[in-house]
Design a protein around this motif. Structure first.
Motif, PDB file in Angstrom:
ATOM      1  N   LYS A  50       0.823  -1.218   0.000  1.00 54.08           N
ATOM      2  CA  LYS A  50       0.000   0.000   0.000  1.00 54.08           C
ATOM      3  C   LYS A  50       0.853   1.262   0.000  1.00 54.08           C
ATOM      4  O   LYS A  50       0.402   2.319  -0.415  1.00 54.08           O
ATOM      5  N   GLY A 232      -7.025  -1.070  -7.325  1.00 55.94           N
ATOM      6  CA  GLY A 232      -5.877  -0.218  -6.988  1.00 55.94           C
ATOM      7  C   GLY A 232      -4.604  -1.030  -6.862  1.00 55.94           C
ATOM      8  O   GLY A 232      -3.528  -0.595  -7.256  1.00 55.94           O
ATOM      9  N   HIS A 233      -4.718  -2.267  -6.353  1.00 53.97           N
ATOM     10  CA  HIS A 233      -3.518  -3.113  -6.206  1.00 53.97           C
ATOM     11  C   HIS A 233      -2.958  -3.524  -7.559  1.00 53.97           C
ATOM     12  O   HIS A 233      -1.749  -3.511  -7.769  1.00 53.97           O
ATOM     13  N   GLN A 338       2.802 -10.104  -5.511  1.00 56.03           N
ATOM     14  CA  GLN A 338       1.589  -9.475  -4.981  1.00 56.03           C
ATOM     15  C   GLN A 338       0.543  -9.302  -6.078  1.00 56.03           C
ATOM     16  O   GLN A 338      -0.646  -9.498  -5.856  1.00 56.03           O
ATOM     17  N   THR A 342      -3.168 -10.839  -6.066  1.00 55.24           N
ATOM     18  CA  THR A 342      -4.364 -10.015  -6.283  1.00 55.24           C
ATOM     19  C   THR A 342      -5.227 -10.601  -7.387  1.00 55.24           C
ATOM     20  O   THR A 342      -6.454 -10.650  -7.287  1.00 55.24           O
TER      21      THR A 342
HETATM   22  N1  LIG Z   1      -1.870  -9.013  -2.813  1.00 56.94           N
HETATM   23  C1  LIG Z   1      -2.687  -8.610  -1.826  1.00 56.94           C
HETATM   24  N2  LIG Z   1      -2.364  -8.850  -0.535  1.00 56.94           N
HETATM   25  C2  LIG Z   1      -3.186  -8.454   0.470  1.00 56.94           C
HETATM   26  N3  LIG Z   1      -4.363  -7.798   0.280  1.00 56.94           N
HETATM   27  C3  LIG Z   1      -4.722  -7.550  -0.995  1.00 56.94           C
HETATM   28  C4  LIG Z   1      -3.913  -7.931  -2.103  1.00 56.94           C
HETATM   29  N4  LIG Z   1      -4.539  -7.522  -3.237  1.00 56.94           N
HETATM   30  C5  LIG Z   1      -5.676  -6.921  -2.867  1.00 56.94           C
HETATM   31  N5  LIG Z   1      -5.783  -6.947  -1.523  1.00 56.94           N
HETATM   32  C6  LIG Z   1      -6.881  -6.377  -0.725  1.00 56.94           C
HETATM   33  O1  LIG Z   1      -8.087  -6.568  -1.451  1.00 56.94           O
HETATM   34  C7  LIG Z   1      -8.891  -5.388  -1.413  1.00 56.94           C
HETATM   35  C8  LIG Z   1      -9.123  -4.896  -2.799  1.00 56.94           C
HETATM   36  O2  LIG Z   1      -7.875  -4.469  -3.295  1.00 56.94           O
HETATM   37  P1  LIG Z   1      -7.799  -3.613  -4.655  1.00 56.94           P
HETATM   38  O3  LIG Z   1      -9.091  -2.883  -4.747  1.00 56.94           O
HETATM   39  O4  LIG Z   1      -6.626  -2.734  -4.483  1.00 56.94           O
HETATM   40  O5  LIG Z   1      -7.614  -4.649  -5.721  1.00 56.94           O
HETATM   41  C9  LIG Z   1      -8.104  -4.370  -0.591  1.00 56.94           C
HETATM   42  O6  LIG Z   1      -8.627  -4.398   0.706  1.00 56.94           O
HETATM   43  P2  LIG Z   1      -8.694  -3.006   1.513  1.00 56.94           P
HETATM   44  O7  LIG Z   1      -8.778  -1.906   0.488  1.00 56.94           O
HETATM   45  O8  LIG Z   1      -9.914  -3.125   2.344  1.00 56.94           O
HETATM   46  O9  LIG Z   1      -7.419  -2.987   2.287  1.00 56.94           O
HETATM   47  C10 LIG Z   1      -6.684  -4.882  -0.587  1.00 56.94           C
HETATM   48  O10 LIG Z   1      -6.002  -4.558   0.608  1.00 56.94           O
END
Ligand SMILES: Nc1ncnc2c1ncn2[C@@H]1O[C@H](COP(=O)(O)O)[C@@H](OP(=O)(O)O)[C@H]1O
Ligand SMILES: CCCCC/C=C\C/C=C\C/C=C\C/C=C\CCCC(=O)SCCNC(=O)CCNC(=O)[C@H](O)C(C)(C)COP(=O)(O)O
Length: 379
Positions: A50, A232-233, A338, A342
């Motif tokens: 993050k 976003g990830h 990561q 995701t």
């Molecule tokens: N590789 C990863 N490791 C841990 N958490 C992940 C992750 N990819 C996505 N997430 C979590 O999944 C949710 C959706 O992520 P994104 O929208 O960025 O794809 C986010 O939760 P939070 O936003 O509640 O922390 C994010 O933290």
């Protein structure tokens, strides 16, 4: 195919292929095991992923500056740094406006897309059976934290309720209190659940609003749902990988040649880390002039960890100062891992939301590095 063309292909394809690999892992049933390793609130996600653009900036710029020197061509070295700074500034601005915010009071692009496609910060705390909604926050810890926050806000504004709301207010506070105290389902009837959810929603938007970004919604215990939410990830990990690979093109050949030239020196430093076992030391204490038992214990149990710590410090300093490309490659592998996680975690997002996050990063970085391709090819 020349090495430059190979690198080009890796640069362009590694992120989409990683996402595709995540889908294939899921399709062949291996996703569950990988998803089990994923922790939203874990150290890696919270501190590294993050805040990934910070770590990527730090390591990327350390490498750019460390490997800037081009023998006998200081002017070219300066031009390269200026070009890297221009690319970095464009990507940093794009990172900011897509994930953090466009302007004061204006949310980031990923949240604007979400809101304009019908997304909202929901407070569907209880389901139709009167139990706590499993989809509300996705985990017990987060649900408890969100309910405690909602309870505090409702309690804080208890006196601001008019006569009509007072009854609903006390039922909402009571239901949340039940869940917080017993961590089980509250005694909320199906007919009352919708009314309580609606009351909580209105109160939170009234006292904590406007909840128009994912960060605000998450901060005030809401559930960001109902619109097209670009991942976003996926965006962030793609942007970071594309930046690191793009800049690696500038100094990678020189950095890896320098690393290869010192391979035996580095290997010696690594093996010295293990050359401190107590048994190994005990045997060496024997020799022609055997030592006293106390002296042998000191040599076997105290000196090895001290020697190991010193060897580890020397190796860390050597890599950080002389071979930071090792740290850059470790960061690159971390971001790709990561990104794979995701993509595997299909319950967080739809494929289209992953693809929109990927394209948002990919298009900008693609244009930035394609424009400089000619200059980069000459490197
Ligand atoms: N590789 C990863 N490791 C841990 N958490 C992940 C992750 N990819 C996505 N997430 C979590 O999944 C949710 C959706 O992520 P994104 O929208 O960025 O794809 C986010 O939760 P939070 O936003 O509640 O922390 C994010 O933290
Ligand atoms: C121009 C300077 C060149 C020289 C730089 C030299 C060294 C660099 C050293 C430090 C960098 C300094 C400046 C670089 C510019 C920006 C640094 C970036 C700082 C951060 O990353 S702070 C992190 C802020 N973000 C957060 O705390 C997390 C916010 N969350 C998110 O962004 C989202 O959750 C998400 C995108 C991670 C995931 O999205 P969703 O889960 O919500 O879909």
């Amino acid at each position: 195919m020349s090495s430059s063309k190979w690198f080009n292909a890796v640069h362009l394809l590694v992120c989409p292929v990683t996402v595709l690999l995540g889908y294939l892992i899921n399709a062949y049933g291996y996703g569950t095991a990988l998803q089990a390793t994923l922790n939203k609130d874990g150290l890696v996600n919270a501190v590294f992923v993050k805040k990934g653009w910070f770590w990527t900036s730090l390591v990327g710029w350390w490498c750019i500056i460390r490997y800037r020197a081009v023998p006998g061509a200081t002017g070219r070295g300066r031009r390269r740094i200026a070009q890297s700074l221009k690319r970095y500034t464009i990507l940093t601005v794009w990172w900011y406006v897509f994930t953090q915010g466009i302007w004061f009071g204006v949310g980031p692009i990923m949240d604007l897309v979400f809101v304009y496609t019908g997304g909202h910060c929901h407070y569907d705390v209880f389901d139709n059976a009167g139990h706590v909604n499993q989809d509300f926050q996705g985990s017990v810890t987060r649900t408890q934290r969100a309910l405690a926050l909602i309870h505090n806000v409702l309690t804080l504004h208890g006196d601001d309720q008019d006569h009509h709301e007072k009854k609903l207010w006390s039922r909402s506070v009571g239901s949340i209190q039940d869940v917080l105290q017993t961590a089980e389902s509250a005694n909320v009837t199906a007919s009352a659940a919708a009314g309580i959810n609606s009351f909580i929603h209105d109160q939170m938007h009234r006292w904590q609003g406007p909840l128009t970004t994912s960060a605000q919604c998450r901060r005030f215990g809401g559930h960001w749902a109902g619109g097209h939410d670009p991942s976003g990830h996926v965006f962030l990990t793609t942007l970071m990988c594309m930046f690191l690979l793009g800049e690696l093109r500038v100094f990678g050949r020189r950095a890896l040649a320098h690393l290869y030239a010192q391979k035996w020196h580095l290997l010696g430093m690594v093996t010295r880390l293990f050359d401190t076992g107590p048994l190994w030391t005990w045997r060496r204490c024997g020799g022609a002039r055997p030592m006293s038992c106390g002296a042998r214990l000191w040599r076997a149990l105290v000196e090895p960890p001290v020697a190991c710590a010193a060897a580890l410090l020397r190796l860390t300093r050597c890599i950080a100062c002389d071979h930071p490309v090792v740290v850059l490659l470790a960061l690159l592998v971390t971001w790709l891992w990561q990104l794979l996680l995701t993509a595997v975690a299909s319950h967080f997002h739809t494929v289209r939301e992953h693809i929109s996050g990927l394209l948002a990063a990919y298009l900008v970085t693609g244009v930035v590095y394609a424009r400089d391709a000619a200059a980069l090819r000459l490197v």
